[in-house]
Design an enzyme around this catalytic site. Sequence first.
Site, PDB file in Angstrom:
ATOM      1  N   ASN A 140       0.819  -1.196   0.000  1.00  0.00           N
ATOM      2  CA  ASN A 140       0.000   0.000   0.000  1.00  0.00           C
ATOM      3  C   ASN A 140       0.863   1.262   0.000  1.00  0.00           C
ATOM      4  OD1 ASN A 140      -1.893   1.978   0.285  1.00  0.00           O
ATOM      5  ND2 ASN A 140      -2.805   1.187   2.145  1.00  0.00           N
ATOM      6  N   ASP A 141       1.435   1.598   1.159  1.00  0.00           N
ATOM      7  CA  ASP A 141       2.178   2.853   1.269  1.00  0.00           C
ATOM      8  C   ASP A 141       3.311   2.973   0.238  1.00  0.00           C
ATOM      9  OD1 ASP A 141       0.625   3.743   3.322  1.00  0.00           O
ATOM     10  OD2 ASP A 141       1.908   2.903   4.883  1.00  0.00           O
TER      11      ASP A 141
END
Lengths: 102, 464
Positions: free
Chosen positions: B393-394
């Site tokens: 994600n990040d």
Amino acid sequence: MEIDPFIFRLSIFILAIFVGYYVVWSVTPSLHTPLMSVTNAISSVIIVGAIVAALAGDNSKIFDNANIFGFLAIVLAAINIFGGFLVTHRMLAMYKKKKKDK
Amino acid sequence: MSANLLAVFYLISGVLFILALRGLSSPETSRQGNFFGIIGMAIAVGVTIISIGNFSAGFIYLLIFLIVGGSIGAFIAFKIPMTAMPELVAGFHSLVGLAAVFVAISAFLNPEVFNLGFPGKIKIASLIEMSLGAAIGAITFTGSIIAFLKLRGLMSGSPITFVGQHFLNLALGITIVGLIFYLCNTQQEYLFWSLIAISFLVGVLLIIPIGGADMPVVISMLNSYSGWAAAGIGFTLENTALIITGALVGSSGAILSYIMCKGMNRSFFNVILGGWGATEESLKSSSTEQKPVKSGNADDAAFLMKNASSVIIVPGYGMAVAQAQHALREMVDSLKKNGVKVSYAIHPVAGRMPGHMNVLLAEANVPYDEVFELEDINNDFANCDVAYVIGANDVTNPVAKSDPQSPIYGMPILDVEKSKSVLFVKRSLSPGYAGIDNDLFYRENTLMLFADAKKMTEDITKSL
């Protein structure tokens, strides 16, 4: 003039840090996990200290308080040595190249 | 055996350890490297036993303890699943730390054995060395235990912070230095025990404020500490093998910590002081508004990928949690049958330890020459048809490039958004560890696949 043996050991230590620095930078990032497990295994060479601590001294007092710490350290280091090298081996055995026919 | 010959053998095992690390520069030489390490260890242990020359009762016990420890270690090594590797390494670090503490204790109680003087009259230099070895070993021990508990999920991964935390750590650090100083002056036994007790406490306090996703840094740092502890003991015991190994491991861990920090564009101290995730999360959750999201199912994803000419897979920690690596490889196999070119992109801090994703993919029989590091593959996203983000994600969040206010601003990310379409496998729209919304979810070319990573991947394979 006499040089203290400590200075020699310090020289080895400093040089080994530099060797470590260059060798570790050359490790490919995909093998960083095996790098950690193998450094773990080799740092357990502390077992040599544990063996001396456990066996040295008077034989009749084999489980004297100082020796018992040596024996305990042997168990811990042995777990690490066998576990570390074997798990590294297991991981490295999985790294395979693409098959030619594909 | 003479002391000189013994020293030569220790030097040889030190050199073999260097070769063991050197072997890891490529997967082809790595197995040989591991073998060198084993030989080095066998030499060190062998000559130590011979040099004592004590083949009486004590030797039997030595063998028994070696076999007991060795069997436990071998059992763990064969049983452990690859997804649990971060915990395993943390656990092993704790053992090295505790072993260093025990050896330091026995050297303190029985200094004659190591030629360090007599109880109450230990050489000052040796005392300093063994105190440092014991203190760092103790910090490594409890710190690794906390890391282990967090990684294993037995303890919450969220940072634990309290007022005055840094001040307390500083005070304890100064106390340790003071204790070593008084210990050298007075040689009192209770000072040595207090030193170890306080170091145990410091280890706990150091690691609790660090959040789950910062674990790659923590593990590398503890790896480094275990090396310095070993070096400290090496100086005490005047043992070259131990000094060389300690230096190697210490610098190895330090370099890995540096690489991990750089992968997150954070300074080492920023990570160590901790408490990052907690504050940001509360701040962001209020500002999230409803934005339109395109979501699809396995058939849509299969259709997109089947018609693509190239696909890049971006795995993250979520893949490890879902144990989806095997399902993923099966999906890639079907894609390849359809003539799609597939490669894998690994972010430096993907997963919970350095190289975590690479090991999992290797376990699933993914050839290592299809797996690429960030800088080697990042330009390829622009020419790729589909990016398949599974459990990451990040590390894909374009906000790191565009928004200077963002906590992850400046972090190197995989340029997933440049590919023609992005498939994002995720359970929900919840933000990642950094607590920030991922801009990518709302992009025109993004298709969200809301499901468990493993199940979704298997479904796609079926539709292919």
